[in-house]
Design an enzyme around this catalytic site. Structure first.
Site, PDB file in Angstrom:
ATOM      1  N   ASN A   1       9.258 -17.691  34.248  1.00  0.00           N
ATOM      2  CA  ASN A   1       9.644 -18.526  33.111  1.00  0.00           C
ATOM      3  C   ASN A   1      11.005 -18.128  32.544  1.00  0.00           C
ATOM      4  OD1 ASN A   1       7.228 -19.982  33.183  1.00  0.00           O
ATOM      5  ND2 ASN A   1       6.184 -18.529  31.845  1.00  0.00           N
TER       6      ASN A   1
ATOM      7  N   HIS B   1      -2.588 -26.217  26.102  1.00  0.00           N
ATOM      8  CA  HIS B   1      -2.761 -24.833  26.513  1.00  0.00           C
ATOM      9  C   HIS B   1      -4.068 -24.259  25.978  1.00  0.00           C
ATOM     10  CE1 HIS B   1      -1.833 -20.455  26.707  1.00  0.00           C
ATOM     11  NE2 HIS B   1      -1.130 -20.809  27.776  1.00  0.00           N
TER      12      HIS B   1
ATOM     13  N   GLU C   1       1.804 -30.266  23.206  1.00  0.00           N
ATOM     14  CA  GLU C   1       2.856 -29.361  23.675  1.00  0.00           C
ATOM     15  C   GLU C   1       4.150 -30.143  23.851  1.00  0.00           C
ATOM     16  OE1 GLU C   1       1.902 -26.492  26.781  1.00  0.00           O
ATOM     17  OE2 GLU C   1      -0.177 -27.175  26.732  1.00  0.00           O
TER      18      GLU C   1
ATOM     19  N   SER D   1       2.699 -26.880  30.466  1.00  0.00           N
ATOM     20  CA  SER D   1       3.036 -25.750  31.320  1.00  0.00           C
ATOM     21  C   SER D   1       2.551 -25.870  32.752  1.00  0.00           C
ATOM     22  CB  SER D   1       2.495 -24.452  30.708  1.00  0.00           C
ATOM     23  OG  SER D   1       1.094 -24.526  30.523  1.00  0.00           O
TER      24      SER D   1
ATOM     25  N   ASP E   1       3.521 -27.190  20.129  1.00  0.00           N
ATOM     26  CA  ASP E   1       3.804 -25.907  20.768  1.00  0.00           C
ATOM     27  C   ASP E   1       4.941 -26.162  21.761  1.00  0.00           C
ATOM     28  OD1 ASP E   1       3.919 -23.628  22.330  1.00  0.00           O
ATOM     29  OD2 ASP E   1       2.016 -24.002  23.341  1.00  0.00           O
TER      30      ASP E   1
ATOM     31  N   HIS F   1       7.780 -24.039  26.263  1.00  0.00           N
ATOM     32  CA  HIS F   1       8.574 -24.263  27.468  1.00  0.00           C
ATOM     33  C   HIS F   1       9.741 -25.223  27.237  1.00  0.00           C
ATOM     34  CE1 HIS F   1       5.805 -22.153  30.247  1.00  0.00           C
ATOM     35  NE2 HIS F   1       4.878 -22.552  29.398  1.00  0.00           N
TER      36      HIS F   1
ATOM     37  N   LYS G   1       9.939 -17.019  27.138  1.00  0.00           N
ATOM     38  CA  LYS G   1      10.387 -17.901  28.219  1.00  0.00           C
ATOM     39  C   LYS G   1      11.914 -17.889  28.291  1.00  0.00           C
ATOM     40  CE  LYS G   1       5.967 -19.254  28.125  1.00  0.00           C
ATOM     41  NZ  LYS G   1       4.951 -18.634  27.267  1.00  0.00           N
TER      42      LYS G   1
END
Length: 377
Positions: A46, A130, A172, A176, A201, A204, A231
């Site tokens: 990541n 997640h 998110e 992910s 969230d 990423h 990340k």
């Protein structure tokens, strides 16, 4: 025999090709990884912008924080990091956590900890959220409803049928395991129309998206925003950004925060300096985008079926867990290290190779990856 279920469950995991093991990493960069004395091209990191590969400064402040943040563990370095993030992202207040998992799960538990409030509250979660978000909602006192992935009509139907007084939509920024992005503007519009709050969230997305790398949700500013530092920032920990009232509420009721040792001043200062580098990392973000485009172009040429992702996360769904693990192992024999993602991380029959790209990868690396993928598949 006492606890014989442990051996039974491990045997079943092994039989189902789902047994997990740790790999001892001897050396790692965004491009390469060494395990058991052998070097591989690394497509399982990541470290999106390659910051983790760069030498960093010597810590000029303490490594330990001595205590929890509500005792004597809240330092000037932590305050400076929180203030800078508030300034960049447009929030009134913030609080730091040891990890993104802790931030996500504890915020949901704390927000709906009161049964009298929770009985008239509902959390609406994307089905691919997640595990930290799902766990937090399950451990809260509120009802949880899940809507089909990125399906705004399904979410709207859920919201319209709900009689809850307090509604929270959770998603998110970048998912992910699939690599696609949430329609945050549409989520925000639905939240406003149904008098709901929105929590994102952006683990990423932060550092990668936007002119300054401020993430997927920067222009929308959800009611609660969680960003992580492990990340693109290549540090560790996480931050919740919200109104002052929400952060004050968390200071009273968030057990993970109250009863954990605070982030060290050294780590907070290192993260702050890294964020200043990240905001100015236009060339790195452009290189990452170029690498993503080049990978997708070559994959199309080789007729490889990719999921609809324009991010650094590029999964190839193979279905069967045993087959996916076999393919990943064959790639390792050819010098390619990537992740075989299997249930329960992803739904059954959707096991996949999870390819993650970095700004540090070269075109020759990507060409080698595609050549070996085609040969093995």
């Amino acid at each position: 025999m006492n606890f014989n279920f442990i051996a039974q469950q491990l045997e079943k995991r092994s039989d189902d090709a789902l047994l997990r093991n740790r790999q001892l990493v001897e050396q790692v960069s965004a491009r390469e990884i060494r395990i058991a004395g052998k070097y591989y091209l690394n497509f399982a990191s990541n470290n999106y912008l390659g910051f983790a590969d760069e030498d960093f400064f010597e810590l000029s402040t303490g490594l330990g924080s001595h205590s929890s943040p509500l005792l004597t563990g809240y330092s000037k370095a932590q305050q400076q990091l929180e203030d800078r993030l508030c300034d960049l992202l447009g929030y009134e207040s913030a609080m730091l956590f040891a990890s993104g998992f802790s931030a996500n799960s504890s915020v949901l538990k704390a927000l709906f900890h009161d049964k009298s409030v929770a009985q008239c509250s509902a959390i609406f979660q994307d089905k691919l959220n997640h595990a930290s978000l799902i766990d937090g909602a399950l451990q809260s006192q509120a009802a949880m409803q899940r809507f089909n992935h990125n399906d705004m009509k399904h979410l709207q139907s859920r919201l319209e049928k709900s009689k809850a007084s307090h509604k929270l939509i959770v998603s998110e920024g970048v998912f992910s395991m699939d690599g696609d992005c949430a329609p945050i503007a549409e989520l925000a519009a639905l939240a406003k129309a149904h008098n709901a709050w929105l929590m994102i969230d952006d683990a990423h997305g932060f550092g990668v998206f936007g002119e300054q790398g401020l993430g997927c949700a920067h222009s929308i500013k959800p009611d609660l925003l969680v960003i992580t530092f492990g990340k693109a920032i290549a540090s560790s920990g996480a931050c919740l950004l919200a109104s002052k009232a929400v952060i004050d509420y968390m200071l009273q009721f968030n057990r993970d925060y109250i009863y954990s040792t605070a982030m060290s001043p050294g780590l907070a200062l290192a993260t702050l300096k890294r964020i200043e580098q990240l905001v100015a990392a236009h060339d790195k973000r452009q290189q990452l985008n170029d690498n993503i485009s080049y990978f997708k172009q070559l994959a199309k040429t080789h007729k490889l079926a990719l999921m609809p992702s324009d991010t650094a996360i590029q999964p190839i769904v193979l279905g069967d867990a045993e087959y996916t693990l076999s393919v990943a192992n064959k790639l390792k024999q050819r010098g390619i290290w990537l992740s075989a993602i299997r249930p329960p991380t992803v739904p059954h029959n959707t096991s996949r190779l999870r390819i993650t790209l970095s700004a540090a990868h070269r075109q020759a690396d990507i060409e080698k990856l595609l050549t070996e993928l085609v040969a093995v598949l």
